[in-house]
Design a protein around this motif. Structure first.
Motif, PDB file in Angstrom:
ATOM      1  N   THR A   1     -15.594 -32.799  50.979  1.00  0.00           N
ATOM      2  CA  THR A   1     -15.126 -32.018  51.851  1.00  0.00           C
ATOM      3  C   THR A   1     -13.558 -31.899  50.979  1.00  0.00           C
ATOM      4  OG1 THR A   1     -14.369 -33.726  53.212  1.00  0.00           O
ATOM      5  CG2 THR A   1     -16.300 -32.690  53.757  1.00  0.00           C
ATOM      6  N   GLY A   2     -12.596 -32.459  50.583  1.00  0.00           N
ATOM      7  CA  GLY A   2     -11.606 -32.442  50.033  1.00  0.00           C
ATOM      8  C   GLY A   2     -11.611 -31.434  48.883  1.00  0.00           C
TER       9      GLY A   2
ATOM     10  N   HIS B   1     -12.449 -33.946  57.119  1.00  0.00           N
ATOM     11  CA  HIS B   1     -11.984 -34.669  56.023  1.00  0.00           C
ATOM     12  C   HIS B   1     -10.952 -35.925  55.954  1.00  0.00           C
ATOM     13  CE1 HIS B   1     -10.503 -35.242  51.887  1.00  0.00           C
ATOM     14  NE2 HIS B   1      -9.358 -35.193  51.972  1.00  0.00           N
TER      15      HIS B   1
ATOM     16  N   PRO C   1     -15.694 -37.261  52.346  1.00  0.00           N
ATOM     17  CA  PRO C   1     -14.391 -36.902  52.135  1.00  0.00           C
ATOM     18  C   PRO C   1     -14.162 -36.654  50.730  1.00  0.00           C
ATOM     19  CG  PRO C   1     -14.428 -39.436  52.390  1.00  0.00           C
ATOM     20  CD  PRO C   1     -15.806 -38.729  52.718  1.00  0.00           C
TER      21      PRO C   1
END
Length: 123
Positions: free
Chosen positions: A116-117, A66, A113
């Motif tokens: 994934t966050g 991330h 990202p």
């Protein structure tokens, strides 16, 4: 949920909205226009600000997928916004009509990202 986390989440979500509008409206129009820059730069500002707050909450950058993809995405967004600005200033017609290829690529990288966050926060 801490106030800082709420603010960062809102800013990063605004980045998604701004960047998506800029990239996909450019793609649909088939040519880069000045108003797209507002959305590219706005997405970058929202994402950078929200990410900065997230780094403060996490007390630094972690060596995970991330964080690494997040830094890469912000750098690509910066390159993208600068390059788009230069293309329009130089009035490079070929680049104006083909710029969306790079835009969609950067947007796709940026989603890594973002998601994934998002999924990491669900734990």
């Amino acid at each position: 949920m801490a106030r800082e986390l709420v603010v960062a989440t809102i800013l990063i979500s605004l980045a998604l909205v701004f960047y998506s509008i800029g990239v996909w409206s450019e793609r649909l129009a088939g040519r880069l226009k000045r108003w797209h820059l507002v959305f590219f730069w706005g997405g970058l500002v929202f994402d950078t600000t929200g990410t900065g707050i997230m780094f403060e909450i996490a007390e630094g950058i972690r060596p995970d997928i991330h964080s690494v993809t997040g830094i890469i995405a912000i750098l690509l967004m910066l390159i993208h916004a600068i390059w788009a600005t230069l293309v329009l200033v130089r009035r490079d017609e070929k680049a104006i009509t083909n710029f969306h290829h790079f835009s969609v690529f950067v947007w796709g990288v940026w989603l890594v990202p973002y998601f994934t966050g998002f999924f990491a926060s669900m734990r």
